[in-house]
Structures are given as structure tokens and as C-alpha cells.
Design a protein around this motif. Structure first.
Motif, short mmCIF file in Angstrom:
data_model
loop_
_atom_site.label_atom_id
_atom_site.label_comp_id
_atom_site.label_asym_id
_atom_site.label_seq_id
_atom_site.Cartn_x
_atom_site.Cartn_y
_atom_site.Cartn_z
N GLU A 234 0.83 -1.21 0.00
CA GLU A 234 0.00 0.00 0.00
C GLU A 234 0.86 1.25 0.00
O GLU A 234 0.54 2.23 -0.68
CB GLU A 234 -0.99 -0.03 1.18
CG GLU A 234 -2.04 -1.11 0.94
CD GLU A 234 -3.24 -1.04 1.87
OE1 GLU A 234 -3.17 -0.39 2.92
OE2 GLU A 234 -4.27 -1.68 1.52
N ARG A 238 0.84 3.04 -3.45
CA ARG A 238 -0.18 4.05 -3.17
C ARG A 238 -1.57 3.60 -3.63
O ARG A 238 -2.29 4.31 -4.33
CB ARG A 238 0.20 5.39 -3.82
CG ARG A 238 1.47 5.97 -3.21
CD ARG A 238 1.91 7.22 -3.87
NE ARG A 238 2.38 6.95 -5.22
CZ ARG A 238 2.64 7.89 -6.12
NH1 ARG A 238 2.42 9.13 -5.85
NH2 ARG A 238 3.11 7.56 -7.31
N THR A 240 -4.97 0.61 -2.42
CA THR A 240 -5.51 -0.26 -1.38
C THR A 240 -5.41 -1.70 -1.87
O THR A 240 -5.67 -1.97 -3.04
CB THR A 240 -7.00 0.07 -1.11
OG1 THR A 240 -7.06 1.46 -0.78
CG2 THR A 240 -7.56 -0.75 0.02
N LYS A 257 -6.92 4.44 -3.54
CA LYS A 257 -7.03 4.68 -2.10
C LYS A 257 -8.30 5.40 -1.72
O LYS A 257 -8.83 5.22 -0.64
CB LYS A 257 -5.82 5.48 -1.61
CG LYS A 257 -4.72 4.55 -1.12
CD LYS A 257 -3.70 5.28 -0.29
CE LYS A 257 -2.80 4.26 0.40
NZ LYS A 257 -1.54 4.80 0.80
N ASP A 258 -8.81 6.29 -2.62
CA ASP A 258 -10.07 6.96 -2.24
C ASP A 258 -11.03 6.98 -3.42
O ASP A 258 -10.71 6.53 -4.49
CB ASP A 258 -9.78 8.40 -1.77
CG ASP A 258 -8.66 9.03 -2.56
OD1 ASP A 258 -8.62 8.87 -3.79
OD2 ASP A 258 -7.78 9.65 -1.93
#
Ligand code: ADP
Ligand code: MG
Length: 258
Positions: A234, A238, A240, A257-258
Motif C-alpha cells: 500500500e 499508493r 488499497t 485509495k479513495d
């Protein structure tokens, strides 16, 4: 027996303005007879490391032993009988057919005045067959697709009949069938292989050991199930990471990640 012992290898391109070396005091031991996967983000130094391993680049510091001998002591011709390489950045501009291109892998076994022997032709034929290139054998190499060219590069390297192979992103341009096929062929040959891969799920299936490279350093080294974990990946990538257990071992789902 180790195929490679790299100790404190540091490499920077001469005149490079960036402060950090591309390979930064890197040490790595690779046992013989296994497939080692090298993974890591763009610019982490994977290709630079591969180039150092076949003496295309010479590190400013540190030592690289190949089969117990300092790589600098091994001549180019001798090395080409021991080590074959599939590199990233090679475009085919030579006026050769696919077969002639593949046969170049045999060049190291005879001098300039001899033609290819019947054994050379047999080995070339079997590599052509193995990579599914039979129908394309008489076509100019300049006219094949990216994936077909990639397969020809692998066929040429197999023709060299070496016990060690270095492969820098060998699955580039390949469809999914051939991505698996290439790595299966490498495994079947019982070679010592070092393979740079972007696809972590391919690495999980075909590599006994995985080294994670980040900013010129090895940040993790071990079996796929121990290295391909969120705690390692992770930060480096960068993303998930979700792990899935399958009958082929661990596989990953990599999401933003988002
Ligand atoms: P990777 O294969 O992991 O993507 P590379 O080993 O190819 O990374 O490259 C690492 C860095 O080295 C890159 O960021 C690139 O800018 C730099 N680099 C590569 N080739 C040269 C070169 N010939 N001269 C200067 N810098 C280079
Ligand atoms: Mg690269």
C-alpha cells in the motif's frame, strides 16, 4: 549455490543531477534454480538493476557475483552462453524474417564464417513452435505486432540455451494467454530466472521469491504470500490492497485509495 550475489551495489548515471543514486547500496542474493520476481513502481530502478546484472551498466560501488565469479571477470562471449536477456527497449529494425531473428540467439555458438548447424536450426524451430510463431516464421520481423515481436524476443533468448535468464517486463504487449504461457515456459525449463513484472498476480503465481524495489532499495524480499501484503504494497504503490486466496495461491485486488 547462488546464481547472483550482489553486495552494496550503488549506481548513478554519470552527470545525473538528482542526489539519490538509482540503485542505492543494494544487496541481493538469488538462489539458483528459482524464478525471482522484481516488482516496484515506475522509476524504482528495476531496469537499471537488470542492466547491471548483465553488465550493460557497471555500478560505481559494490560487487556483483554471477555463479560465484565477479561479473567483471566474465567476458561477453562467455556470458552470452550462460545468460540470456529479454530487455524492454529493443525495436526490430533489422531486415530479417522472424525465423532469422530468432536464430540470432544461436550466434554465440559459431564463428562468423560458419552457417547455422542442423542442431541450431532444430533449436530455433522448437523455440518458434513453443512461442506459437510457426505461421509467422517467414514474415519480416518489422511487420509483426508488438505482442508477436515480444514472443520472438523470448524465442531468441530461449535459443541461446542458457541456464539463467533475465527478463525485463516480458509480458508487455502480450494477451493474457501468452502472459501465462511465457512464464510457464520459463518455469518448465528449470532455469534460474529474474523477471521484472508489473502484474503482481502473475508474480504471485510464477515466482518462488519476490523482491520489492522502491527508490533504488529492496524494501521487501520473500515468498509471494509473505511479501504481497497490504503492509508492504500500500505504501509502495499508493493503492488499497485486498488479498484473495485461490487454488493458485494468493491473488490481489488493487484499488485506488479513495
Ligand atoms: P524502472 O525500470 O523501475 O521503471 P529504471 O531503472 O528504468 O526504472 O529507471 C530509474 C530512473 O532512472 C528513471 O527515473 C529514469 O529517469 C532514470 N534513467 C533511466 N535511464 C537513464 C539514463 N540513460 N540517464 C539518466 N537517467 C536515466
Ligand atoms: Mg523498467
Amino acid at each position: 549455490m547462488n546464481i547472483y550475489d550482489c553486495s552494496n551495489v550503488t549506481f548513478s548515471y554519470p552527470g545525473a543531477v538528482s542526489g539519490r543514486p538509482l540503485l542505492d547500496d543494494l544487496s541481493l542474493t538469488v538462489p539458483a534454480g528459482i524464478t525471482l520476481g522484481i516488482i516496484g513502481p515506475n522509476g524504482s530502478g528495476k531496469s537499471t538493476l537488470i542492466k547491471c546484472l548483465y553488465k550493460s551498466l557497471i555500478p560505481q560501488k559494490g560487487t556483483i557475483n554471477f555463479n560465484g565469479t565477479d561479473l567483471n571477470q566474465i567476458g561477453t562471449r562467455q556470458l552470452s552462453k550462460l545468460l540470456s536477456v529479454v530487455v524492454q527497449s529493443e525495436s526490430a529494425s533489422l531486415p530479417l524474417t522472424v525465423r532469422e531473428y530468432v536464430e540470432l540467439g544461436r550466434a554465440t555458438y559459431h564463428n562468423a564464417f560458419e552457417g547455422y548447424s542442423s542442431q541450431d536450426a532444430e533449436i530455433a524451430d522448437s523455440s518458434i513452435e513453443m512461442l506459437g510463431l510457426r505461421e509467422l516464421a517467414d514474415i519480416p520481423i518489422t511487420r509483426v505486432s508488438g505482442g508477436e515481436h515480444q514472443r520472438a524476443k523470448l524465442a531468441r533468448a530461449l535459443c541461446q540455451s542458457t541456464s539463467t535468464m533475465l527478463l525485463d517486463e516480458p509480458t508487455n504487449h502480450l494477451d493474457i494467454y501468452f502472459q501465462h504461457q511465457i512464464l510457464k515456459i520459463v518455469k518448465k525449463r528449470n532455469l534460474s530466472a529474474i523477471v521484472v513484472l508489473h502484474d503482481l498476480n502473475l508474480a504471485a503465481i510464477y515466482c518462488e521469491l519476490i523482491a520489492v524495489l522502491d527508490k533504488g532499495k529492496i524494501v521487501a524480499l520473500g515468498k509471494p504470500e509473505d511479501v504481497l501484503i497490504p503492509e508492504v504494497l500500500e505504501d509502495v504503490y499508493r493503492v488499497t490492497v485486498q488479498r484473495i486466496d485461490t487454488k493458485h495461491g494468493v491473488q490481489l485486488l488493487l484499488l485506488p485509495k479513495d
